[in-house]
Design a protein around this motif. Structure first.
Motif, PDB file in Angstrom:
ATOM      1  N   LEU A 147       0.831  -1.205   0.000  1.00  0.00           N
ATOM      2  CA  LEU A 147       0.000   0.000   0.000  1.00  0.00           C
ATOM      3  C   LEU A 147       0.864   1.253   0.000  1.00  0.00           C
ATOM      4  CD1 LEU A 147      -2.767   1.397   0.183  1.00  0.00           C
ATOM      5  CD2 LEU A 147      -2.580   1.228   2.691  1.00  0.00           C
ATOM      6  N   ALA A 148       0.694   2.073  -1.036  1.00  0.00           N
ATOM      7  CA  ALA A 148       1.301   3.407  -1.081  1.00  0.00           C
ATOM      8  C   ALA A 148       0.384   4.336  -0.285  1.00  0.00           C
ATOM      9  CB  ALA A 148       1.446   3.879  -2.524  1.00  0.00           C
ATOM     10  N   VAL A 149       0.724   4.534   0.989  1.00  0.00           N
ATOM     11  CA  VAL A 149      -0.202   5.170   1.926  1.00  0.00           C
ATOM     12  C   VAL A 149      -0.574   6.583   1.505  1.00  0.00           C
ATOM     13  CG1 VAL A 149      -0.563   5.856   4.318  1.00  0.00           C
ATOM     14  CG2 VAL A 149       0.709   3.770   3.811  1.00  0.00           C
ATOM     15  N   GLU A 150       0.411   7.431   1.224  1.00  0.00           N
ATOM     16  CA  GLU A 150       0.102   8.822   0.879  1.00  0.00           C
ATOM     17  C   GLU A 150      -0.703   8.905  -0.409  1.00  0.00           C
ATOM     18  OE1 GLU A 150       0.518  11.551   2.684  1.00  0.00           O
ATOM     19  OE2 GLU A 150       1.206  10.199   4.263  1.00  0.00           O
ATOM     20  N   ALA A 151      -0.438   8.015  -1.339  1.00  0.00           N
ATOM     21  CA  ALA A 151      -1.215   8.011  -2.582  1.00  0.00           C
ATOM     22  C   ALA A 151      -2.674   7.693  -2.295  1.00  0.00           C
ATOM     23  CB  ALA A 151      -0.627   7.008  -3.568  1.00  0.00           C
ATOM     24  N   LEU A 152      -2.916   6.710  -1.421  1.00  0.00           N
ATOM     25  CA  LEU A 152      -4.301   6.372  -1.069  1.00  0.00           C
ATOM     26  C   LEU A 152      -4.988   7.551  -0.388  1.00  0.00           C
ATOM     27  CD1 LEU A 152      -6.419   3.992  -0.922  1.00  0.00           C
ATOM     28  CD2 LEU A 152      -5.654   3.714   1.439  1.00  0.00           C
ATOM     29  N   LEU A 153      -4.299   8.170   0.567  1.00  0.00           N
ATOM     30  CA  LEU A 153      -4.903   9.276   1.313  1.00  0.00           C
ATOM     31  C   LEU A 153      -5.183  10.487   0.425  1.00  0.00           C
ATOM     32  CD1 LEU A 153      -2.802   9.142   4.617  1.00  0.00           C
ATOM     33  CD2 LEU A 153      -5.105   8.245   4.226  1.00  0.00           C
ATOM     34  N   ASN A 154      -4.436  10.621  -0.653  1.00  0.00           N
ATOM     35  CA  ASN A 154      -4.591  11.772  -1.542  1.00  0.00           C
ATOM     36  C   ASN A 154      -5.319  11.432  -2.844  1.00  0.00           C
ATOM     37  OD1 ASN A 154      -3.126  14.029  -0.102  1.00  0.00           O
ATOM     38  ND2 ASN A 154      -1.522  12.475  -0.110  1.00  0.00           N
ATOM     39  N   ASN A 155      -5.984  10.271  -2.850  1.00  0.00           N
ATOM     40  CA  ASN A 155      -6.803   9.852  -3.987  1.00  0.00           C
ATOM     41  C   ASN A 155      -6.006   9.719  -5.278  1.00  0.00           C
ATOM     42  OD1 ASN A 155      -9.241   8.965  -5.062  1.00  0.00           O
ATOM     43  ND2 ASN A 155      -9.875  11.009  -5.720  1.00  0.00           N
ATOM     44  N   GLN A 156      -4.755   9.298  -5.160  1.00  0.00           N
ATOM     45  CA  GLN A 156      -3.921   9.035  -6.339  1.00  0.00           C
ATOM     46  C   GLN A 156      -3.981   7.527  -6.618  1.00  0.00           C
ATOM     47  OE1 GLN A 156      -0.189  10.636  -4.953  1.00  0.00           O
ATOM     48  NE2 GLN A 156      -0.818  12.753  -5.297  1.00  0.00           N
ATOM     49  N   MET A 157      -5.144   7.109  -7.088  1.00  0.00           N
ATOM     50  CA  MET A 157      -5.399   5.676  -7.190  1.00  0.00           C
ATOM     51  C   MET A 157      -4.557   4.989  -8.269  1.00  0.00           C
ATOM     52  SD  MET A 157      -7.229   4.787  -4.738  1.00  0.00           S
ATOM     53  CE  MET A 157      -7.586   3.097  -5.208  1.00  0.00           C
ATOM     54  N   ALA A 158      -4.150   5.728  -9.291  1.00  0.00           N
ATOM     55  CA  ALA A 158      -3.281   5.114 -10.296  1.00  0.00           C
ATOM     56  C   ALA A 158      -1.979   4.651  -9.648  1.00  0.00           C
ATOM     57  CB  ALA A 158      -2.993   6.116 -11.413  1.00  0.00           C
ATOM     58  N   ARG A 159      -1.435   5.461  -8.731  1.00  0.00           N
ATOM     59  CA  ARG A 159      -0.215   5.080  -8.021  1.00  0.00           C
ATOM     60  C   ARG A 159      -0.479   3.919  -7.068  1.00  0.00           C
ATOM     61  NH1 ARG A 159       4.843   3.700  -7.769  1.00  0.00           N
ATOM     62  NH2 ARG A 159       5.813   4.054  -5.730  1.00  0.00           N
ATOM     63  N   VAL A 160      -1.623   3.929  -6.379  1.00  0.00           N
ATOM     64  CA  VAL A 160      -1.976   2.828  -5.485  1.00  0.00           C
ATOM     65  C   VAL A 160      -2.004   1.506  -6.246  1.00  0.00           C
ATOM     66  CG1 VAL A 160      -3.823   1.856  -4.056  1.00  0.00           C
ATOM     67  CG2 VAL A 160      -3.260   4.290  -3.872  1.00  0.00           C
ATOM     68  N   LEU A 161      -2.633   1.507  -7.415  1.00  0.00           N
ATOM     69  CA  LEU A 161      -2.751   0.268  -8.190  1.00  0.00           C
ATOM     70  C   LEU A 161      -1.421  -0.138  -8.817  1.00  0.00           C
ATOM     71  CD1 LEU A 161      -6.238   0.792  -9.854  1.00  0.00           C
ATOM     72  CD2 LEU A 161      -5.660  -0.306  -7.698  1.00  0.00           C
ATOM     73  N   GLU A 162      -0.603   0.840  -9.145  1.00  0.00           N
ATOM     74  CA  GLU A 162       0.739   0.543  -9.660  1.00  0.00           C
ATOM     75  C   GLU A 162       1.565  -0.204  -8.609  1.00  0.00           C
ATOM     76  OE1 GLU A 162       4.364   3.515 -10.107  1.00  0.00           O
ATOM     77  OE2 GLU A 162       2.967   3.766 -11.780  1.00  0.00           O
ATOM     78  N   VAL A 163       1.474   0.254  -7.362  1.00  0.00           N
ATOM     79  CA  VAL A 163       2.224  -0.389  -6.280  1.00  0.00           C
ATOM     80  C   VAL A 163       1.680  -1.790  -5.994  1.00  0.00           C
ATOM     81  CG1 VAL A 163       2.719  -0.263  -3.793  1.00  0.00           C
ATOM     82  CG2 VAL A 163       3.039   1.751  -5.252  1.00  0.00           C
ATOM     83  N   VAL A 164       0.352  -1.975  -6.072  1.00  0.00           N
ATOM     84  CA  VAL A 164      -0.212  -3.315  -5.915  1.00  0.00           C
ATOM     85  C   VAL A 164       0.369  -4.259  -6.971  1.00  0.00           C
ATOM     86  CG1 VAL A 164      -2.306  -4.704  -6.040  1.00  0.00           C
ATOM     87  CG2 VAL A 164      -2.353  -2.540  -4.847  1.00  0.00           C
ATOM     88  N   GLN A 165       0.458  -3.793  -8.190  1.00  0.00           N
ATOM     89  CA  GLN A 165       1.008  -4.628  -9.266  1.00  0.00           C
ATOM     90  C   GLN A 165       2.468  -4.977  -8.999  1.00  0.00           C
ATOM     91  OE1 GLN A 165      -0.644  -6.038 -11.661  1.00  0.00           O
ATOM     92  NE2 GLN A 165      -2.597  -5.019 -11.286  1.00  0.00           N
ATOM     93  N   GLU A 166       3.211  -4.040  -8.424  1.00  0.00           N
ATOM     94  CA  GLU A 166       4.599  -4.331  -8.064  1.00  0.00           C
ATOM     95  C   GLU A 166       4.650  -5.439  -7.017  1.00  0.00           C
ATOM     96  OE1 GLU A 166       6.348  -0.675  -6.766  1.00  0.00           O
ATOM     97  OE2 GLU A 166       6.154   0.301  -8.728  1.00  0.00           O
ATOM     98  N   GLY A 167       3.754  -5.361  -6.035  1.00  0.00           N
ATOM     99  CA  GLY A 167       3.700  -6.392  -5.008  1.00  0.00           C
ATOM    100  C   GLY A 167       3.371  -7.755  -5.579  1.00  0.00           C
TER     101      GLY A 167
END
Length: 222
Positions: free
Chosen positions: A188-208
């Motif tokens: 989980l990219a925490v700051e991205a989630l809190l700031n509604n940057q969902m493209a970054r959140v999903l990018e990090v999930v894919q990395e995981g």
């Protein structure tokens, strides 16, 4: 003529057994969400979009991508969970290993989750004192392995891991990512989630999902 006894209403503050709580909840078709915590009923207030609906949808998107790609793992939104005789919460999200794959929960004959999901997420707005207080202790005592609380008014997220019977806070790494200790690859990219940057959140999930620890984890289920 025998009169049938009316079922009493379900109201916050009622002290009930779990069977009586379920009986009244089933009859209260106008109530969308109610929980039994330490034998006391909590009926949820109406939910606001910005403080609850919107963050809830982000969490489900993040968890949904992980679950869709991971065999042996299931996801549910606001399910009733029978934890013990005094506690029947309705968490905002639960991610759990299926019973056939060795998980902590099982499905009852009437379709409810029984036992402790491996991970629970709560969106804490008006319920913040409950989610960070008594409910946190109930989850700890029942062996919920990871507990995530998003305090929406403060826009603050805390992720706890159960270690030796106590919750310890998981901190982001130097890259700002929290990595689940129970579900390898759930990043989980925490700051991205809190700031509604969902493209970054999903990018990090894919990395995981491409990580070596995730590959080793899914080998358990294939």
């Amino acid at each position: 003529m025998v009169k049938t006894q009316a079922i009493p209403p379900l109201e916050s503050g009622d002290r009930l057994t779990r069977p009586e709580f379920e009986r009244r909840y089933d009859a209260a078709t106008h109530i969308r969400k109610a929980e039994l915590i330490e034998g006391i009923v909590y009926v949820a207030s109406p939910l606001r979009h910005e403080q609850h609906g919107k963050p809830h949808s982000r969490v489900m998107t993040w968890l949904g991508v992980y679950q869709a790609m991971t065999p042996g793992v299931d996801l549910s939104v606001e399910p009733t969970v029978r934890l013990d005789l005094d506690n029947e919460p309705q968490p905002d999200a639960v991610l759990f290993i299926e019973s056939a794959a060795g998980g902590q929960t099982r499905l009852s004959h009437d379709g409810y989750i029984e036992g402790s999901p491996e991970l629970i997420v709560e969106i804490a707005a008006s319920s913040v004192s409950i989610d960070t207080g008594i409910k946190k202790q109930v989850y700890r005592r029942n062996g919920v392995l990871e507990y995530v609380i998003w305090q929406s008014y403060e826009n603050k997220l805390e992720w706890f891991r159960l270690v030796d019977g106590e919750y310890q806070l998981l901190s982001p790494g130097a890259d700002g990512i929290i990595r689940s200790q129970v579900f390898p690859g759930l990043w989980l990219a925490v700051e991205a989630l809190l700031n509604n940057q969902m493209a970054r959140v999903l990018e990090v999930v894919q990395e995981g999902l491409k990580s070596a620890e995730y590959a080793a984890f899914v080998q358990r289920f294939v």
